[in-house]
Design a protein around this motif. Structure first.
Motif, PDB file in Angstrom:
ATOM      1  N   THR A  28       0.845  -1.403  -0.060  1.00 25.25           N
ATOM      2  CA  THR A  28      -0.077  -0.121  -0.148  1.00 25.25           C
ATOM      3  C   THR A  28       0.806   1.502  -0.079  1.00 25.25           C
ATOM      4  O   THR A  28       0.368   2.264  -0.180  1.00 25.25           O
ATOM      5  N   VAL A  29       2.328   1.121   0.176  1.00 24.29           N
ATOM      6  CA  VAL A  29       3.023   2.251   0.033  1.00 24.29           C
ATOM      7  C   VAL A  29       3.835   2.446  -1.327  1.00 24.29           C
ATOM      8  O   VAL A  29       4.363   1.372  -1.913  1.00 24.29           O
ATOM      9  N   THR A  30       3.697   3.750  -1.641  1.00 26.30           N
ATOM     10  CA  THR A  30       4.356   4.171  -3.089  1.00 26.30           C
ATOM     11  C   THR A  30       5.590   5.058  -2.539  1.00 26.30           C
ATOM     12  O   THR A  30       5.438   5.884  -1.736  1.00 26.30           O
ATOM     13  N   ALA A  31       6.711   4.783  -3.079  1.00 25.76           N
ATOM     14  CA  ALA A  31       7.882   5.274  -2.788  1.00 25.76           C
ATOM     15  C   ALA A  31       8.424   6.392  -4.030  1.00 25.76           C
ATOM     16  O   ALA A  31       8.115   5.907  -4.975  1.00 25.76           O
ATOM     17  N   HIS A  32       8.906   7.428  -3.728  1.00 28.55           N
ATOM     18  CA  HIS A  32       9.147   8.417  -4.551  1.00 28.55           C
ATOM     19  C   HIS A  32      10.591   9.201  -4.276  1.00 28.55           C
ATOM     20  O   HIS A  32      10.655   9.614  -3.378  1.00 28.55           O
ATOM     21  N   ASP A  33      11.645   8.606  -5.252  1.00 31.53           N
ATOM     22  CA  ASP A  33      13.083   9.051  -5.030  1.00 31.53           C
ATOM     23  C   ASP A  33      13.116  10.305  -5.600  1.00 31.53           C
ATOM     24  O   ASP A  33      13.104  10.317  -6.841  1.00 31.53           O
ATOM     25  N   PHE A  34      14.077  11.176  -5.204  1.00 35.84           N
ATOM     26  CA  PHE A  34      14.451  12.484  -5.723  1.00 35.84           C
ATOM     27  C   PHE A  34      16.001  12.687  -5.421  1.00 35.84           C
ATOM     28  O   PHE A  34      16.279  12.375  -4.385  1.00 35.84           O
ATOM     29  N   SER A  35      16.477  13.489  -6.486  1.00 36.82           N
ATOM     30  CA  SER A  35      17.992  13.577  -6.426  1.00 36.82           C
ATOM     31  C   SER A  35      18.394  14.696  -5.383  1.00 36.82           C
ATOM     32  O   SER A  35      19.560  14.911  -4.699  1.00 36.82           O
ATOM     33  N   THR A  36      17.517  15.654  -5.124  1.00 39.20           N
ATOM     34  CA  THR A  36      17.846  16.904  -4.529  1.00 39.20           C
ATOM     35  C   THR A  36      16.409  17.306  -3.591  1.00 39.20           C
ATOM     36  O   THR A  36      15.333  16.845  -3.976  1.00 39.20           O
ATOM     37  N   ALA A  37      16.686  17.936  -2.593  1.00 39.67           N
ATOM     38  CA  ALA A  37      15.529  18.530  -1.798  1.00 39.67           C
ATOM     39  C   ALA A  37      14.703  19.558  -2.570  1.00 39.67           C
ATOM     40  O   ALA A  37      13.558  19.387  -2.274  1.00 39.67           O
ATOM     41  N   ALA A  38      15.318  20.133  -3.355  1.00 40.39           N
ATOM     42  CA  ALA A  38      14.610  21.070  -4.306  1.00 40.39           C
ATOM     43  C   ALA A  38      13.564  20.410  -5.137  1.00 40.39           C
ATOM     44  O   ALA A  38      12.258  20.813  -5.353  1.00 40.39           O
TER      45      ALA A  38
END
Length: 237
Positions: free
Chosen positions: A11-21
């Motif tokens: 039920t959990v979806t992950a979103h990865d990003f390279s920077t805080a912005a």
């Protein structure tokens, strides 16, 4: 390691990003879209956010999103029991970074109330929260100890605050090491949000999430109460 590599519930979806912005802008865009959908469906929308230093970039990005802010109600998942003018006030943080420009037209429902004691203030906040209506979007944060909102491990009212069907909407809470008494929405309110996002940054928070996923006692790590329901996690290094 990326958050998508963790053993997450279905039920959990992950979103990865390279920077805080990039995280802040993506989260702001997704939150705004959810709010627009709520506005289209029933002509009103409710957003509940967490305070602290981490969400500032998200607040600034969200404030610029095209929305009919006059029909949006904004509130807080938790608050320090200090006046809005205090530097540690979450309400003050929102007024500086989110409720600006067009977003200043939003209706804000704060948790802080001047009162003789914290319990009386929490009861007054409980009544204010009763008028919020359904939460369309909830944005949570997480501490290194696994707390979320102001549901801290070891706080005297934690068991009541974690009840999925508890009667109280807002409870007085105590942070074990950080100054200021707290007011926190309870799981019975937070758990009803139509969309819940958890925003976390850095390897330390990734380690905390890994530890939280490895156990099942929410008293030890309150974030566990939200990890096995529908949840979107936004993370960057």
């Amino acid at each position: 390691m990326a958050i998508s590599e963790l053993q997450l519930p279905a039920t959990v979806t992950a979103h990865d990003f390279s920077t805080a912005a990039k995280l802040a802008d993506a989260l702001a865009g997704d939150v705004a879209e959810r709010l627009r959908n709520a506005l289209a469906a029933r002509g009103a929308a409710t957003l509940v956010v967490s305070g602290g230093r981490s969400p500032v970039a998200f607040f600034q990005s969200l404030a610029k999103q095209p929305l009919d802010w006059s029909k949006v109600t904004v509130s807080l998942a938790d608050e320090r029991w200090v006046p809005v003018e205090h530097s540690d006030s979450n309400a003050g943080l929102l007024k500086r970074y989110l409720l600006v420009g067009a977003a200043a037209k939003a209706r804000f429902v704060g948790l802080y109330r001047p009162a003789a004691n914290l319990e009386t203030a929490a009861l007054a906040a409980d009544q204010a929260v009763a008028e919020l209506g359904p939460i369309d979007v909830l944005v949570l944060g997480m501490g290194d100890d696994g707390h979320t909102a102001s549901l801290f491990p070891g706080s005297p009212n934690l068991a009541e605050g974690l009840q999925a069907d508890g009667a109280r909407r807002c409870l007085p809470m105590l942070a074990p090491t950080v100054p200021h008494q707290r007011l926190s929405l309870t799981r019975s309110v937070l758990g009803q949000a139509a969309f819940t996002a958890l925003s976390v940054q850095g390897p330390g928070k990734l380690a905390t999430l890994r530890a939280a996923l490895a156990g099942d006692d929410p008293q030890a790590m309150p974030i566990r109460a939200f990890l096995h329901a529908s949840l979107d996690i936004y993370w960057c290094p």
